[in-house]
Design an enzyme around this catalytic site. Structure first.
Site, short mmCIF file in Angstrom:
data_model
loop_
_atom_site.label_atom_id
_atom_site.label_comp_id
_atom_site.label_asym_id
_atom_site.label_seq_id
_atom_site.Cartn_x
_atom_site.Cartn_y
_atom_site.Cartn_z
N GLY A 101 8.53 -33.60 -32.13
CA GLY A 101 8.60 -32.29 -32.76
C GLY A 101 8.40 -31.21 -31.70
N GLN B 195 6.07 -23.13 -28.34
CA GLN B 195 5.87 -24.08 -27.24
C GLN B 195 6.85 -23.86 -26.09
OE1 GLN B 195 5.80 -27.70 -30.07
NE2 GLN B 195 4.32 -28.29 -28.51
N CYS C 254 0.11 -33.49 -27.91
CA CYS C 254 0.92 -32.27 -27.97
C CYS C 254 1.61 -32.07 -26.63
CB CYS C 254 0.02 -31.07 -28.27
SG CYS C 254 0.93 -29.52 -28.40
N LEU C 255 2.88 -31.70 -26.69
CA LEU C 255 3.65 -31.49 -25.46
C LEU C 255 3.04 -30.38 -24.60
CD1 LEU C 255 7.23 -31.87 -26.95
CD2 LEU C 255 6.05 -33.52 -25.51
N HIS D 64 1.39 -30.32 -37.93
CA HIS D 64 1.12 -30.01 -36.51
C HIS D 64 2.02 -28.85 -36.06
CE1 HIS D 64 0.32 -31.50 -32.19
NE2 HIS D 64 1.25 -30.57 -32.05
N GLU D 65 3.31 -28.92 -36.42
CA GLU D 65 4.27 -27.89 -35.98
C GLU D 65 4.03 -26.54 -36.65
OE1 GLU D 65 5.65 -28.23 -33.45
OE2 GLU D 65 6.11 -30.33 -33.22
N HIS E 168 1.32 -24.66 -35.06
CA HIS E 168 1.72 -23.96 -33.83
C HIS E 168 2.17 -22.52 -34.15
CE1 HIS E 168 1.40 -26.60 -30.41
NE2 HIS E 168 2.07 -27.58 -30.99
ZN ZN Z 1 2.07 -29.54 -30.37
#
Ligand code: ZN
Length: 166
Positions: free
Chosen positions: A46, A51, A89-90, A131-132, A135
């Site tokens: 995702g 991000q 998380c990226l 999660h997204e 953000h």
């Molecule tokens: Zn994340």
């Protein structure tokens, strides 16, 4: 298409509330394509617009059932039953931690073509959606880890081998 640069925590954009998208125009469609490519290359399951430095309400997801985008996603229903998945998380490379979230959610938004869609998700997909959408509010997963001692480091190999980076 082109790969976008993924910001790392604590970049200030990751802490900002994102603004709604007024129209799904060609620029947004192009951004969606680039975000999907970036998510796949990372690899992640995702990716939310902040991000990659865009403060707008847009997320893309692919947990292995095909990639899709959600513009202005809004969770309209949350199951009271909770579930726990180990998340990464990226934007916070190298660490994972168990996060407790609703086990099922209903999310409404617009698809890539600007058409309204409703998705009912459970299990890991429900976790990824939560999660997204977090953000978009400037919230990152470590905020939700109650016991910080459960945050653990992962090697690059483990990071790439498991689909938990979101
Ligand atoms: Zn994340």
């Amino acid at each position: 298409m082109s790969l976008l640069k993924i910001l790392t925590f604590p970049h200030p954009i990751l802490r900002k509330k994102c603004r709604s998208i007024k129209k799904v125009d060609s620029n947004i469609k192009k951004l969606i394509d680039n975000m999907i490519e970036t998510m796949h290359a990372a690899p992640g399951v995702g990716l939310a617009a902040p991000q990659i430095g865009e403060n707008i309400r847009l997320i893309v997801i692919d947990i292995g059932q095909g990639a899709f985008a959600l513009v202005n996603p809004k969770i309209v229903k949350k199951n009271k039953t909770l579930q726990t998945f180990e998340e990464g998380c990226l934007c916070l490379p190298g660490i994972v931690a168990p996060v407790e979230r609703s086990s099922a959610v209903t999310v409404k938004g617009l698809d890539k073509n600007g058409h309204p869609i409703t998705i009912e998700a459970e299990g890991f997909l429900a976790t990824v959606i939560q999660h997204e959408t977090d953000h978009l509010e400037g919230i990152v997963f470590i905020d939700k880890v109650k016991d910080k001692t459960l945050i653990r480091e992962v090697s690059k190999k483990e990071e790439e081998g498991k689909n938990k980076f979101i």
